[in-house]
Design a protein around this motif. Structure first.
Motif, PDB file in Angstrom:
ATOM      1  N   THR A  78       0.831  -1.205   0.000  1.00 49.36           N
ATOM      2  CA  THR A  78       0.000   0.000   0.000  1.00 49.36           C
ATOM      3  C   THR A  78       0.867   1.256   0.000  1.00 49.36           C
ATOM      4  OG1 THR A  78      -1.763  -1.151   1.173  1.00 49.36           O
ATOM      5  CG2 THR A  78      -1.799   1.243   1.258  1.00 49.36           C
ATOM      6  N   LEU A  79       1.879   1.272   0.856  1.00 47.94           N
ATOM      7  CA  LEU A  79       2.748   2.454   0.923  1.00 47.94           C
ATOM      8  C   LEU A  79       3.642   2.588  -0.309  1.00 47.94           C
ATOM      9  CD1 LEU A  79       3.816   2.402   4.664  1.00 47.94           C
ATOM     10  CD2 LEU A  79       2.186   3.930   3.554  1.00 47.94           C
ATOM     11  N   ARG A  80       3.907   1.485  -0.958  1.00 47.81           N
ATOM     12  CA  ARG A  80       4.788   1.490  -2.130  1.00 47.81           C
ATOM     13  C   ARG A  80       4.124   2.095  -3.360  1.00 47.81           C
ATOM     14  NH1 ARG A  80       6.487  -4.015  -4.844  1.00 47.81           N
ATOM     15  NH2 ARG A  80       5.962  -3.116  -6.826  1.00 47.81           N
ATOM     16  N   GLU A  81       2.822   1.961  -3.431  1.00 47.79           N
ATOM     17  CA  GLU A  81       2.094   2.491  -4.575  1.00 47.79           C
ATOM     18  C   GLU A  81       2.097   4.010  -4.532  1.00 47.79           C
ATOM     19  OE1 GLU A  81       0.751   0.685  -7.136  1.00 47.79           O
ATOM     20  OE2 GLU A  81       1.766  -0.994  -6.160  1.00 47.79           O
ATOM     21  N   ASP A  82       2.655   4.646  -5.550  1.00 46.47           N
ATOM     22  CA  ASP A  82       2.784   6.106  -5.585  1.00 46.47           C
ATOM     23  C   ASP A  82       1.436   6.807  -5.502  1.00 46.47           C
ATOM     24  OD1 ASP A  82       5.518   5.912  -5.767  1.00 46.47           O
ATOM     25  OD2 ASP A  82       5.511   5.887  -7.962  1.00 46.47           O
ATOM     26  N   ASN A  83       0.433   6.301  -6.223  1.00 43.95           N
ATOM     27  CA  ASN A  83      -0.861   6.982  -6.215  1.00 43.95           C
ATOM     28  C   ASN A  83      -1.568   6.830  -4.873  1.00 43.95           C
ATOM     29  OD1 ASN A  83      -1.363   4.274  -6.510  1.00 43.95           O
ATOM     30  ND2 ASN A  83      -2.876   4.500  -8.125  1.00 43.95           N
ATOM     31  N   VAL A  84      -1.295   5.740  -4.151  1.00 42.51           N
ATOM     32  CA  VAL A  84      -1.910   5.557  -2.836  1.00 42.51           C
ATOM     33  C   VAL A  84      -1.271   6.511  -1.833  1.00 42.51           C
ATOM     34  CG1 VAL A  84      -2.232   3.924  -0.938  1.00 42.51           C
ATOM     35  CG2 VAL A  84      -2.535   3.161  -3.294  1.00 42.51           C
TER      36      VAL A  84
ATOM     37  N   PHE B 147      10.839  -9.756  -3.059  1.00 40.73           N
ATOM     38  CA  PHE B 147      10.245  -9.535  -4.376  1.00 40.73           C
ATOM     39  C   PHE B 147       9.864  -8.068  -4.584  1.00 40.73           C
ATOM     40  CE2 PHE B 147       9.376 -14.108  -3.904  1.00 40.73           C
ATOM     41  CZ  PHE B 147      10.044 -14.539  -5.036  1.00 40.73           C
ATOM     42  N   PHE B 148       9.539  -7.374  -3.489  1.00 40.32           N
ATOM     43  CA  PHE B 148       9.224  -5.948  -3.588  1.00 40.32           C
ATOM     44  C   PHE B 148      10.471  -5.112  -3.855  1.00 40.32           C
ATOM     45  CE2 PHE B 148       5.461  -7.054  -0.912  1.00 40.32           C
ATOM     46  CZ  PHE B 148       4.504  -6.590  -1.791  1.00 40.32           C
ATOM     47  N   PHE B 149      11.617  -5.574  -3.347  1.00 39.42           N
ATOM     48  CA  PHE B 149      12.809  -4.739  -3.346  1.00 39.42           C
ATOM     49  C   PHE B 149      13.871  -5.199  -4.333  1.00 39.42           C
ATOM     50  CE2 PHE B 149      11.068  -4.479   1.009  1.00 39.42           C
ATOM     51  CZ  PHE B 149      10.657  -3.161   0.942  1.00 39.42           C
ATOM     52  N   ILE B 150      13.491  -5.945  -5.337  1.00 37.15           N
ATOM     53  CA  ILE B 150      14.470  -6.394  -6.328  1.00 37.15           C
ATOM     54  C   ILE B 150      14.978  -5.223  -7.160  1.00 37.15           C
ATOM     55  CG2 ILE B 150      14.719  -7.752  -8.435  1.00 37.15           C
ATOM     56  CD1 ILE B 150      13.089  -9.931  -7.067  1.00 37.15           C
ATOM     57  N   LYS B 151      14.127  -4.276  -7.459  1.00 32.02           N
ATOM     58  CA  LYS B 151      14.524  -3.122  -8.256  1.00 32.02           C
ATOM     59  C   LYS B 151      15.326  -2.145  -7.386  1.00 32.02           C
ATOM     60  CE  LYS B 151      10.484  -3.498 -11.167  1.00 32.02           C
ATOM     61  NZ  LYS B 151       9.236  -2.883 -11.578  1.00 32.02           N
ATOM     62  N   PRO B 152      16.375  -1.560  -7.941  1.00 31.69           N
ATOM     63  CA  PRO B 152      17.208  -0.636  -7.153  1.00 31.69           C
ATOM     64  C   PRO B 152      16.449   0.560  -6.589  1.00 31.69           C
ATOM     65  CG  PRO B 152      18.322  -1.239  -9.183  1.00 31.69           C
ATOM     66  CD  PRO B 152      16.936  -1.822  -9.260  1.00 31.69           C
ATOM     67  N   LYS B 153      15.376   0.981  -7.242  1.00 32.38           N
ATOM     68  CA  LYS B 153      14.659   2.144  -6.729  1.00 32.38           C
ATOM     69  C   LYS B 153      13.959   1.857  -5.397  1.00 32.38           C
ATOM     70  CE  LYS B 153      10.218   1.745  -9.114  1.00 32.38           C
ATOM     71  NZ  LYS B 153       9.298   2.406 -10.024  1.00 32.38           N
ATOM     72  N   TYR B 154      13.844   0.580  -5.023  1.00 30.86           N
ATOM     73  CA  TYR B 154      13.210   0.218  -3.756  1.00 30.86           C
ATOM     74  C   TYR B 154      14.215  -0.068  -2.637  1.00 30.86           C
ATOM     75  CZ  TYR B 154       9.091  -0.143  -6.641  1.00 30.86           C
ATOM     76  OH  TYR B 154       8.069   0.131  -7.508  1.00 30.86           O
ATOM     77  N   PHE B 155      15.495   0.104  -2.899  1.00 28.96           N
ATOM     78  CA  PHE B 155      16.502  -0.133  -1.868  1.00 28.96           C
ATOM     79  C   PHE B 155      16.327   0.759  -0.635  1.00 28.96           C
ATOM     80  CE2 PHE B 155      19.646  -2.065  -5.069  1.00 28.96           C
ATOM     81  CZ  PHE B 155      19.117  -3.329  -4.846  1.00 28.96           C
ATOM     82  N   PRO B 156      15.845   2.009  -0.778  1.00 33.84           N
ATOM     83  CA  PRO B 156      15.615   2.799   0.451  1.00 33.84           C
ATOM     84  C   PRO B 156      14.608   2.145   1.399  1.00 33.84           C
ATOM     85  CG  PRO B 156      15.638   4.242  -1.447  1.00 33.84           C
ATOM     86  CD  PRO B 156      15.680   2.830  -1.966  1.00 33.84           C
ATOM     87  N   TYR B 157      13.592   1.464   0.854  1.00 31.45           N
ATOM     88  CA  TYR B 157      12.636   0.759   1.704  1.00 31.45           C
ATOM     89  C   TYR B 157      13.325  -0.388   2.448  1.00 31.45           C
ATOM     90  CZ  TYR B 157       8.918   3.191  -0.796  1.00 31.45           C
ATOM     91  OH  TYR B 157       8.105   4.142  -1.316  1.00 31.45           O
ATOM     92  N   LEU B 158      14.174  -1.114   1.736  1.00 38.95           N
ATOM     93  CA  LEU B 158      14.910  -2.214   2.347  1.00 38.95           C
ATOM     94  C   LEU B 158      15.854  -1.690   3.419  1.00 38.95           C
ATOM     95  CD1 LEU B 158      15.486  -5.227   2.368  1.00 38.95           C
ATOM     96  CD2 LEU B 158      17.173  -4.856   0.572  1.00 38.95           C
TER      97      LEU B 158
ATOM     98  N   LEU C 142      13.882  -0.822   6.466  1.00 36.01           N
ATOM     99  CA  LEU C 142      13.500  -2.038   7.190  1.00 36.01           C
ATOM    100  C   LEU C 142      14.664  -2.539   8.036  1.00 36.01           C
ATOM    101  CD1 LEU C 142      11.387  -4.288   7.673  1.00 36.01           C
ATOM    102  CD2 LEU C 142      12.419  -5.474   5.725  1.00 36.01           C
ATOM    103  N   CYS C 143      15.853  -2.562   7.464  1.00 38.47           N
ATOM    104  CA  CYS C 143      17.035  -3.010   8.207  1.00 38.47           C
ATOM    105  C   CYS C 143      17.322  -2.084   9.387  1.00 38.47           C
ATOM    106  CB  CYS C 143      18.247  -3.081   7.287  1.00 38.47           C
ATOM    107  SG  CYS C 143      18.133  -4.374   6.040  1.00 38.47           S
ATOM    108  N   ILE C 144      17.195  -0.781   9.183  1.00 39.43           N
ATOM    109  CA  ILE C 144      17.400   0.177  10.267  1.00 39.43           C
ATOM    110  C   ILE C 144      16.353  -0.024  11.356  1.00 39.43           C
ATOM    111  CG2 ILE C 144      17.295   2.634  10.860  1.00 39.43           C
ATOM    112  CD1 ILE C 144      18.638   3.161   8.108  1.00 39.43           C
ATOM    113  N   THR C 145      15.117  -0.282  10.958  1.00 45.03           N
ATOM    114  CA  THR C 145      14.047  -0.537  11.929  1.00 45.03           C
ATOM    115  C   THR C 145      14.368  -1.751  12.782  1.00 45.03           C
ATOM    116  OG1 THR C 145      12.413   0.418  10.438  1.00 45.03           O
ATOM    117  CG2 THR C 145      11.588  -1.044  12.178  1.00 45.03           C
TER     118      THR C 145
END
Length: 186
Positions: A77-83, A124-135, A138-141
């Motif tokens: 849900t948070l990953r979707e830009d329009n959401v 599977f959500f974070f395979i693309k490099p543009k999603y590395f900040p989310y990963l 998560l690691c920092i959390t």
């Protein structure tokens, strides 16, 4: 109309109730009643002083499943830009807080299957490099949870849990006993 946004809000509420009444205020009579109500059969012997978080699922493994599903849907849900654009700051904060609590509770269940399945699902959500900040977040959390958790040995216990094959050995013993005590040929 039922939407994913409503599902996320409902699951976040369930997570908050779980966190408040089954973790923070677990010694209240209401919390004990709630735990007895949700406990699956076989868990009633473990309600007092069990080392794993039983949670709202009534069993550590089922609770881990609930937390994992919420994390996957919440991240999606948070990953979707329009959401993200449609959600207000309060709603985003509500979801992010529930996600952090879910990760914490998931770790407290010590459910190896839940943790590993979540890790594979999120990969599977974070395979693309543009999603590395989310990963990275998560690691920092997870690191911050380890640093500030009330049980400072949480990650030591998790390491011990993941390196233990006691449940596999116990299952083997159960199957051996079943085979020895239940002979179909008699």
């Amino acid at each position: 109309c039922f939407t994913v946004s409503k599902l996320v809000a409902f699951l976040a509420l369930v997570i908050f109730i779980d966190f408040l009444f089954l973790f923070i205020f677990k010694d209240l009579e209401f919390s004990k009643l709630l735990l007895r109500t949700f406990a699956m059969s076989g868990m009633s012997d473990y309600l007092d002083g069990y080392w794993r978080h039983i949670g709202i699922g009534g069993n550590p493994n089922f609770s881990a499943f609930i937390y994992s599903i919420f994390i996957i849907i919440g991240v999606h849900t948070l990953r979707e830009d329009n959401v993200i654009d449609r959600l207000g700051i309060i709603r985003k904060s509500y979801i992010i807080t529930a996600l952090l609590i879910s990760i914490f509770l998931l770790l407290l269940t010590f459910s190896r299957t839940g943790i590993v399945a979540l890790a594979f699902s999120l990969s599977f959500f974070f395979i693309k490099p543009k999603y590395f900040p989310y990963l990275l977040s998560l690691c920092i959390t997870i690191f911050l949870i380890q640093l500030y958790s009330p049980n400072s040995e949480l990650f030591i216990q998790l390491t011990n849990r993941f390196s233990s094959f006691s449940s596999l050995e116990a299952r083997g013993d159960h199957w051996t006993q079943l085979y020895n005590n239940y002979d179909l040929i008699k």
